[in-house]
Design an enzyme around this catalytic site. Structure first.
Site, PDB file in Angstrom:
ATOM      1  N   ASP A 185       0.763  -1.146   0.022  1.00  0.00           N
ATOM      2  CA  ASP A 185      -0.162   0.024  -0.084  1.00  0.00           C
ATOM      3  C   ASP A 185       0.832   1.422  -0.148  1.00  0.00           C
ATOM      4  OD1 ASP A 185      -2.793   1.237   0.526  1.00  0.00           O
ATOM      5  OD2 ASP A 185      -1.389   2.153   2.142  1.00  0.00           O
ATOM      6  N   GLU A 212       1.166  -0.602  -4.897  1.00  0.00           N
ATOM      7  CA  GLU A 212       0.389   0.514  -5.200  1.00  0.00           C
ATOM      8  C   GLU A 212       0.871   1.683  -5.449  1.00  0.00           C
ATOM      9  OE1 GLU A 212      -3.069   3.304  -4.187  1.00  0.00           O
ATOM     10  OE2 GLU A 212      -1.327   2.999  -2.776  1.00  0.00           O
TER      11      GLU A 212
END
Ligand code: AAO
Length: 454
Positions: A185, A212
Site C-alpha cells: 500500500d 500500489e
C-alpha cells in the site's frame, strides 16, 4: 505476475472488507472450484477504531487482530484457501501508522499517540518517523511525496534499519501464517530502494509483491521505479477501459501500448479506491458495461488481473456492516446498500476465470472490430471472445483459430446452456445480445470433451 498455480493460472480476486471466516468459506465453496489462483485480503494488522472502511489503513500495531478477524481466524483462512488451491495475498500497510493527531486505543487495545506506538509488534517512537510531519501538498516534489504525511498518516522513516526490521518482521509473520504475496500500500510514498532493502530481509526475498503506485503523467515518482522489488499496479489500464466502454471499445485494439510491460503490470477494472473516487474509472454501478469490462480483462493477455469484489455503498466512507463491537459482519451477497456485490460469483466473471486458465499465455489473435462498439479476438486455438458494447444485438460470422467443433458459451452461464459451432475453416456465426458477450474455450466443449490447460 505472481507464479502460475498449477492447473489454474494466476487470476486473483480481491475480497475487500470480507472477514477472514467469510474468505475461508468462499475459498472452499467458490474460489477453488471456479479456478481463482489468488485471493487478496484487506489489511490484517491492528488498526484504529471507527465505523469507516479505511480504519484498516491506519495501523497501530502489527498484531494480526482486526475488525475482520483474529490471528487464529487469519491462519485458518489461509489454510482453508491453500487446501482449496487458492493462495493468499495480504494488503500490507507499511508506509505509515495512524492519522489520529490525538492518539487513541486500537482495535486490540493498544494505546497509542500519533508518533508513538508501544508494540511490541510494530513498536515505534518519535525517532522512527520522518521529520516533515505536515501533509503532502505538492505531488510534483519527490521529497515531499516520500517524506511528508499522506492525509495526516504518521510517515515511517523507512530509511532506518530499525523500521525496516520491524516491517520485515511483520511481513515474515504473515509469511509464517502461509501468505504467498503482498500488495504494498502507498508504495509511492516510500523510496524504491527502501522497499528493496525491506524485501531483502524477508524469509523468502523472492515472494510476490505488487506495488500500489497511482501513475500520473508529470509526477516525479512513477510505477516503473518499483519494478526491482516486484510488479506495479497499472492505473492507466483502468482509465483506458473506462474511457473505451464509455466511448468505443474498438479503441481497445491497442490496449497495453504506453503502459507498463505486460508481465509486470497488475491490472483491474476498479479497486477499492477507484470504485469510490472515480477519476475516470468504472465501478459496479455501471452495470452491464462493468461486467463486459471484466470479461475483456479476463480474456485479454495484457497484465495480471485482479477481479474486485467489495460491497455496495452510497457514502464513500461507510464501512461494511458491523456488529455492536465494531467487528465486521460476515459477507452477505445482495443488491442493496451494505450487501456485497459478490462480483467474482457472477457467471460471466466466474466462468471467464476458466477461460483464462484454458488459454494460458497464448498470444492474442484474430482481432476484429466494427470501428465502434463490437469487438472479437482469439487466443490462438485455445479460446475466442466476442464483446458487444452496443445497444442492439449483433449477428456476425467471424474468423477464429479454433478447431472445428461445438463449444459452450461460458458467458451464458454454467452447465453449457448455450452452444456455438465452429466450422472446418474456423468460422463461426454468432448472435450476441446488446451489452452482452460470448466466450468459447477448449476447456468447455459441448458434450463434455475438454482439453487440459497448456
Ligand atoms: C482518512 C480520511 C482522511 C484523514 C485520514 C487520517 O479520509 O481525511 O486525514 O483518514 O485520519 C484510505 C482512504 C483515506 C483514509 C486512509 C486512512 O482512502 O480516505 O484517510 O485510508 O484511513 C494517494 C496515494 C495512494 C492512496 C490514495 C488514497 O498515493 O497510495 O492517495 N491509496 C492507498 C489506499 C487507500 C488508503 C491509503 C493508501 C492510505 O489504497 O485506500 O487510504 O493507507 C493523485 C495522486 C495519487 C494520490 C491521489 C489521491 O492521483 O497521483 O498518488 O493517491 O491523487 O490523493 C487521476 C490522476 C491521479 C490522481 C487520481 C486521484 O487518476 O491521474 O494523479 O486521479 O484519485
Amino acid at each position: 505476475a505472481p507464479p502460475a498455480v498449477p492447473g489454474r493460472g494466476r487470476t486473483a480476486v480481491v475480497l475487500f472488507q470480507w472477514t477472514w471466516n467469510s474468505i475461508a468459506r468462499e475459498c472452499t465453496s467458490t474460489l477453488g472450484p471456479a479456478g481463482y489462483a489468488y485471493v487478496q485480503t484487506s489489511p490484517p494488522q491492528e488498526h484504529v477504531r471507527g465505523p469507516q472502511w479505511w480504519t484498516s489503513y491506519q495501523p497501530v500495531s502489527y498484531r494480526i487482530e482486526s475488525k475482520l478477524g483474529t490471528r487464529a481466524e487469519y491462519r485458518a483462512m489461509v489454510q482453508a484457501c491453500n487446501a482449496a488451491g487458492v493462495r493468499v495475498i495480504a494488503d500490507a500497510v507499511v508506509n505509515h501508522m495512524s492519522g489520529q493527531s490525538a492518539g487513541g486505543t486500537g482495535w486490540a487495545g493498544t494505546r497509542f499517540q500519533h508518533y508513538a506506538y508501544p508494540g511490541p509488534e510494530g513498536g515505534y517512537g518519535p525517532q522512527d518517523f520522518n521529520a516533515c510531519r505536515r501533509d503532502i501538498a505538492n505531488y510534483g516534489d519527490r521529497w515531499e511525496v516520500q517524506s511528508c504525511n499522506l492525509v495526516n498518516l504518521a510517515d515511517l522513516d523507512t530509511g532506518s534499519s530499525y523500521v525496516r526490521d520491524e516491517i520485515a518482521a511483520y511481513l515474515n509473520d504473515l509469511i509464517g501464517l502461509g501468505v504467498s504475496g503482498f500488495r504494498i500500500d502507498a508504495a509511492k510514498h516510500m523510496p524504491a530502494a527502501d522497499l528493496a532493502a525491506i524485501k531483502g530481509r524477508l524469509a523468502n526475498p523472492n515472494i510476490f509483491w505488487v506495488h500500489e503506485v497511482i501513475g500520473s503523467p508529470g509526477e516525479p515518482v512513477q510505477p516503473s521505479e518499483y519494478l526491482s522489488s516486484g510488479d506495479s499496479h497499472e492505473f492507466g489500464y483502468a482509465r483506458t477501459l473506462a474511457s473505451s466502454f464509455d466511448g468505443r471499445i474498438s479503441s481497445l485494439r491497442t490496449l497495453g501500448s504506453g503502459l507498463l510491460p505486460s508481465d509486470r503490470a497488475g491490472v483491474f477494472v476498479d479497486n477499492h479506491d477507484t470504485e469510490r473516487d472515480t477519476h475516470g474509472t468504472m465501478n459496479h454501478t455501471w452495470g452491464a458495461k462493468y461486467r463486459l469490462a471484466n470479461v475483456l480483462m479476463l480474456a485479454h493477455p495484457y497484465g495480471w488481473p485482479s477481479v474486485h469484489s467489495g460491497y455496495r455503498f452510497t457514502d464513500r466512507d461507510a464501512g461494511a456492516p458491523q456488529e455492536g463491537d465494531g467487528g465486521v459482519r460476515d459477507a452477505v451477497c445482495g443488491t442493496t446498500t451494505g450487501t456485497f456485490t459478490c462480483a467474482h460469483r457472477w457467471p460471466e466473471i466466474k466462468n471467464m476465470v476458466g477461460f483464462r486458465t484454458s488459454v494460458g499465455d497464448v498470444p492474442l489473435t484474430d482481432w476484429w472490430d466494427d470501428g465502434g462498439n463490437q469487438i472479437a479476438f482469439g487466443r490462438g486455438d485455445r479460446g475466442f471472445v466476442v464483446i458487444n458494447n452496443g445497444a442492439s444485438s449483433m449477428t456476425r460470422t467471424l474468423q477464429t483459430s479454433l478447431a472445428a467443433g461445438s463449444y459452450c458459451d461460458v458467458v451464458a452461464g454454467d452447465g453449457c446452456t448455450r452452444t456455438v459451432t465452429v466450422d472446418g475453416s474456423g468460422r463461426t456465426t454468432v448472435t450476441v445480445p446488446a451489452y452482452g458477450a460470448l466466450a468459447l474455450h477448449v476447456g468447455a466443449r459441448a458434450g463434455g470433451g475438454t482439453t487440459p490447460p497448456p
